[in-house]
Design an enzyme around this catalytic site. Structure first.
Site, PDB file in Angstrom:
ATOM      1  N   CYS A 193       1.877  -2.358  15.903  1.00  0.00           N
ATOM      2  CA  CYS A 193       1.721  -2.368  14.353  1.00  0.00           C
ATOM      3  C   CYS A 193       1.157  -3.318  13.683  1.00  0.00           C
ATOM      4  CB  CYS A 193       3.266  -1.876  13.989  1.00  0.00           C
ATOM      5  SG  CYS A 193       3.204  -1.465  12.120  1.00  0.00           S
ATOM      6  N   GLY A 251       6.971  -1.866   5.907  1.00  0.00           N
ATOM      7  CA  GLY A 251       8.349  -2.454   6.066  1.00  0.00           C
ATOM      8  C   GLY A 251       9.458  -1.722   6.805  1.00  0.00           C
ATOM      9  N   CYS A 308       6.965  -4.972  16.038  1.00  0.00           N
ATOM     10  CA  CYS A 308       6.279  -3.961  17.097  1.00  0.00           C
ATOM     11  C   CYS A 308       4.989  -4.098  17.476  1.00  0.00           C
ATOM     12  CB  CYS A 308       6.700  -2.528  16.224  1.00  0.00           C
ATOM     13  SG  CYS A 308       8.235  -2.246  15.962  1.00  0.00           S
ATOM     14  N   GLU A 323       0.808  -1.366  -0.021  1.00  0.00           N
ATOM     15  CA  GLU A 323       0.024   0.151   0.216  1.00  0.00           C
ATOM     16  C   GLU A 323       0.974   1.288  -0.121  1.00  0.00           C
ATOM     17  OE1 GLU A 323      -4.177  -1.494   1.913  1.00  0.00           O
ATOM     18  OE2 GLU A 323      -2.635  -0.956   3.531  1.00  0.00           O
ATOM     19  N   ASN A 337      -3.286   4.248  16.460  1.00  0.00           N
ATOM     20  CA  ASN A 337      -4.259   3.878  15.640  1.00  0.00           C
ATOM     21  C   ASN A 337      -4.828   2.521  15.669  1.00  0.00           C
ATOM     22  OD1 ASN A 337      -4.653   6.546  13.885  1.00  0.00           O
ATOM     23  ND2 ASN A 337      -2.471   5.942  13.159  1.00  0.00           N
TER      24      ASN A 337
HETATM   25  N1  SAH Z   1       9.812   0.528  10.180  1.00  0.00           N
HETATM   26  C1  SAH Z   1       9.819   1.708   9.951  1.00  0.00           C
HETATM   27  C2  SAH Z   1       8.730   2.569   8.907  1.00  0.00           C
HETATM   28  C3  SAH Z   1       7.502   2.626   9.362  1.00  0.00           C
HETATM   29  S1  SAH Z   1       7.010   4.175   9.810  1.00  0.00           S
HETATM   30  C4  SAH Z   1       9.604   2.317  11.300  1.00  0.00           C
HETATM   31  O1  SAH Z   1       9.171   1.608  12.336  1.00  0.00           O
HETATM   32  O2  SAH Z   1       9.978   3.707  11.617  1.00  0.00           O
HETATM   33  C5  SAH Z   1       5.456   4.150  10.406  1.00  0.00           C
HETATM   34  C6  SAH Z   1       5.412   4.700  11.970  1.00  0.00           C
HETATM   35  O3  SAH Z   1       4.150   4.580  12.442  1.00  0.00           O
HETATM   36  C7  SAH Z   1       6.259   4.156  12.756  1.00  0.00           C
HETATM   37  O4  SAH Z   1       6.596   5.173  13.612  1.00  0.00           O
HETATM   38  C8  SAH Z   1       5.538   3.327  13.584  1.00  0.00           C
HETATM   39  O5  SAH Z   1       6.103   2.838  14.987  1.00  0.00           O
HETATM   40  C9  SAH Z   1       4.055   3.754  13.725  1.00  0.00           C
HETATM   41  N2  SAH Z   1       3.205   3.186  13.845  1.00  0.00           N
HETATM   42  C10 SAH Z   1       3.084   1.829  13.760  1.00  0.00           C
HETATM   43  N3  SAH Z   1       1.835   1.375  13.946  1.00  0.00           N
HETATM   44  C11 SAH Z   1       0.897   2.116  14.521  1.00  0.00           C
HETATM   45  C12 SAH Z   1      -0.215   2.593  15.262  1.00  0.00           C
HETATM   46  N4  SAH Z   1      -1.110   1.561  15.064  1.00  0.00           N
HETATM   47  N5  SAH Z   1      -0.612   3.721  15.573  1.00  0.00           N
HETATM   48  C13 SAH Z   1       0.274   4.850  15.442  1.00  0.00           C
HETATM   49  N6  SAH Z   1       1.546   4.655  14.743  1.00  0.00           N
HETATM   50  C14 SAH Z   1       1.684   3.413  14.584  1.00  0.00           C
END
Ligand code: SAH
Length: 365
Positions: A122, A168, A119, A95, A299
């Site tokens: 996520c 990713g 994580c 996406e 989220n």
């Molecule tokens: N893997 C990389 C790129 C992803 S960026 C990284 O971790 O930085 C996406 C961002 O959204 C990251 O900061 C991630 O931690 C955050 N994120 C992931 N899941 C989320 C969620 N459910 N709600 C809000 N932020 C989230």
């Protein structure tokens, strides 16, 4: 023609394209001509590339292709955010999200099919991991979004910023991501200034150091916790690269970039990482680096075990950081009605590995 020997133009950054033409005993400036057609005009039809001789056009058409992901669907949110589902092979889709704002337009680009990190908050990570995206699959997201937004012919491009914040972990697909970012920044490519291309990482320390040496882009780090005890749980890669090492790498990165601030992302999880004490600990931790903080309201997604902090708690957390002199903004949630917000991207991933084992992640860059 055997398609396996076909070169995909979108896999080549400028140096690779120049090399490609020298290999054909053609002048390297052919790279300039073709890149202008493809990235400035949005044209991938050789017949329209009128400054190239007919013979060469025909030869190129036989030897090369402009292969892009295929758009499966587009969803448009009430707030104007758009999400595209892109098919990249028989089984997998990724996406890409476009977020329009008053003064800019940001494309959120994916770097892998799924994610090998796990994580805990996520949803991309919950999909498991299939493979890295190729250069063409990464730059193709930007090319297609420009086409879909009808932006190639515009004087002012609609997409002004790119964030490697889709599906990713970009630093685990280092070479392809760097080449694709070259094309984003190249004035013969999308000509986006280096400050407007941001790579976000969960904290792959050797990757951060390599990036400092190889590519000039803005860095964002998904910190999410101010101490190892909590970060080990939320961002398990922390067990391999704990906070002290991560902050040292951030200092080295900032030094290379004339002290441009690094953005620290911090997801606001109700009752988990959002106390006053944690805000103070975070401020202390960030005192040693040029830092900005992005607070991201959590989220939710189906099956997620967390809830978002209240608005009051987020404001209180922000105020503590601001009082300590740290520029802090709360990221506006965009596109959540179409599951396009941070951490909600899932694509369609046939996981080949549920997640990489911790031992496989150790010291990998
Ligand atoms: N893997 C990389 C790129 C992803 S960026 C990284 O971790 O930085 C996406 C961002 O959204 C990251 O900061 C991630 O931690 C955050 N994120 C992931 N899941 C989320 C969620 N459910 N709600 C809000 N932020 C989230």
């Amino acid at each position: 023609m055997n398609s396996t020997t076909t070169t995909n133009f979108f896999d080549l950054n400028q140096p690779a394209l120049r090399e490609f033409f020298s290999g054909m005993e053609e002048k390297p400036y052919r790279a300039t001509q073709i890149m202008k057609w493809v990235y400035h005009q949005g044209i991938t039809d050789f017949d329209k590339m009128t400054d190239i001789s007919k013979g060469l056009r025909q030869h190129l058409a036989e030897q090369t292709a402009f292969k892009l992901p295929e758009i499966v669907s587009q969803q448009i949110s009430d707030d104007g955010t758009r999400k595209w589902l892109l098919r990249i092979d028989d089984k997998n889709c990724v996406e890409t999200v476009f977020i329009p704002e008053k003064d800019r337009g940001t494309l959120c680009v994916s770097s892998q099919v799924g994610c090998p990190l796990d994580c805990s908050f996520c949803s991309t990570g919950k999909q498991g991991f299939n493979r890295n995206l190729s250069v063409s699959e990464i730059i193709g997201q930007l090319w297609l979004a420009n086409r879909e937004l009808d932006s190639f012919q515009q004087q002012n491009r609609i997409i002004t910023n790119v964030v490697m914040m889709g599906m990713g972990e970009p630093l685990l697909n280092f070479d392809n991501v760097v080449k694709a970012m070259d094309l984003m920044k190249d004035d013969l490519g999308f000509n986006i200034s280096q400050k407007r291309v941001t790579l976000s990482t969960a904290g792959i320390v050797p990757g951060i150091d390599r990036l400092a040496e190889t590519s000039k882009v803005s860095l964002a780090v998904s910190l999410h916790a101010p101490n190892n005890e909590l970060r080990d749980v939320l961002v398990p890669i922390n067990r391999s690269y704990p906070i002290k090492e991560l902050m040292a790498a951030c200092q080295r990165y900032a030094r290379q970039r004339d002290d441009d601030p690094i953005t620290f992302e911090y997801v606001m999880l109700g009752g988990i990482n959002d106390s006053k004490a944690e805000a103070k600990q975070l401020a202390k931790l960030l005192a040693s680096v040029p830092a900005k903080v992005n607070l991201i309201p959590f989220n939710p997604f189906p099956g997620s075990e967390y809830k978002c902090s209240s608005i009051e708690t987020i404001d209180q957390f922000r105020d503590i950081l601001v009082k300590q002199g740290i520029i802090t903004i709360t990221r506006k949630t965009r596109g959540d009605d179409i599951d396009a917000a941070c951490g909600q991207l899932v694509g369609q991933v046939v996981a080949r590995a549920k997640r990489l084992q911790q031992s496989q992640l150790n010291r990998q860059s």
